[in-house]
Design an enzyme around this catalytic site. Sequence first.
Site, PDB file in Angstrom:
ATOM      1  NE  ARG A 108      -2.602  -0.492   3.494  1.00 21.31           N
ATOM      2  CZ  ARG A 108      -3.183   0.334   4.356  1.00 21.31           C
ATOM      3  NH1 ARG A 108      -4.270   0.993   4.017  1.00 21.31           N
ATOM      4  NH2 ARG A 108      -2.675   0.494   5.553  1.00 21.31           N
ATOM      5  CB  SER A 177       6.292  -6.682   7.407  1.00 15.28           C
ATOM      6  OG  SER A 177       5.699  -5.477   7.833  1.00 15.28           O
ATOM      7  CG  ASP A 230       4.005  -5.742  10.886  1.00 21.78           C
ATOM      8  OD1 ASP A 230       5.034  -5.960  11.564  1.00 21.78           O
ATOM      9  OD2 ASP A 230       3.244  -6.644  10.515  1.00 21.78           O
TER      10      ASP A 230
END
Length: 496
Positions: A108, A177, A230
């Site tokens: 994203r 991540s 994250d």
Amino acid sequence: MGKVAVCVGAVCATAVCVAAALVVRHRMRSSGRWAKAAAIVRELEDKCGTPIGKLRQVADAMAVEMHAGLASEGGSKLKMIISYVDNLPTGDEIGWFYALDLGGTNFRVLRVQLGGKENRVGKQEFEEVSIPPHLMVGTSDALFDFIAEALKKFVDTEDEDFHMPPGRERELGFTFSFPIKQSSIASGTLMKWTKGFYIEDAVGQDVVGELTKALERVGLDMRVTALVNDTIGTLAGGRYYDPDVIAAVILGTGTNAAYVERAHAIPKWHGLLPKSGEMAINMEWGNFRSSHLPLTEYDQAMDSESLNPGEQIFEKIISGMYLGEIVRRVLCRMAEEASFFGDTVPPKLKIPFMLKTPVMSAMHHDTSSDLRVVGSKLKDVFEISNTSLKTRKAIVEVCNIVAVRGARLSAAGILGILKKLGRDTLKEGENHSVIALDGGLFEHYTLFRNSMESTLKELLGEASETIVIQHSNDGSGIGAALLAASHSQYLELEES
């Protein structure tokens, strides 16, 4: 005629006796199956047991491993990675910042407007992009060029509300991540790929350097000012809205935890001089293991057959990637040893990871009188039809045993963090301690979440009055943008 009638009567009587015998034999056989199936469930319940005493032992072991991991590199199963985030968001941040959240087969890109304490996050826009499968096993340049192109397209959609001061670069927070060895807030070397990625020439490279070169190749003027995972992003997002946030936990497909450590508690071997009196630590708690963890034969078999045997043991018994698989393995044994679904084992029941945790959750939450959701899921996933209510109830019980164990162990892990920070007892005048939680397992599996929260209260006793569990939605994305702001290259200039 009399003899014929007698013979017919005798034949009928014999047939009735045979039929009765078959019925009795079937009932006895059915009874034996149920006894065996029930024994398997009771054994599972016993081995998954998490009495309060055992949970306290797990919490103590977690705290000990945290100390050991900080004391020396490689001194613990917990990596206790220094994040270099020593300047957590305060709420004073102002301006437009970007974030890139790469953690799986999608990534994203976000654009966030920060308006200080009064306006907070004023405006945010995002776009989700799927990564073509061939790029997940291709070259480093190909992957990062694809990401940079997508980021450039997103930047090109800036509207007239976006005001970047003249001569100022756009700044990006990068949530990555995957396991990295970080050397500063904006640099980190990739240790290994996970989640289906394997790009050999990227291992050992600085991922920020690779992304920066790709941004230059596509002609995008942007600087990466924060590289985080994250969990650190969730911690930053939580702290932005609440200064009492001391830790963050991800309970989703995988699991991890991060917390705010006092600078003086970090040994000198790290060679760090934090700007503030605290430093965010990425625990990588999924790799925690202890002799006190209630492991079963199903866990051990699943671990031995995994791609990383002996690793991520805690993650394998509490996270969404594995809960459904544990239930499948139990049901498969019941089918094989107790003919739980009939005389043959349903073929799809033998397929690893066929039962996803969201399906397990749907069955566990079924409150209909005939457990029709359970029946529907069995048919859809395993092509198992015509199950009895008794069978469905047993399946719900298996789901409950596995979920409750995971939830209660999650609570024990959180208690371990509180113990490390000395926040596990009630102290007069002490502020609330807030734990930011995110992840699909926590957000959507209600019975799991409720069990975890009630267990933590049970473990803490009166100290639970000062501990708050707070949902931090989308922490990894917003948190990265916030960390880009709190570590902005222009911060010192603005302050002066």
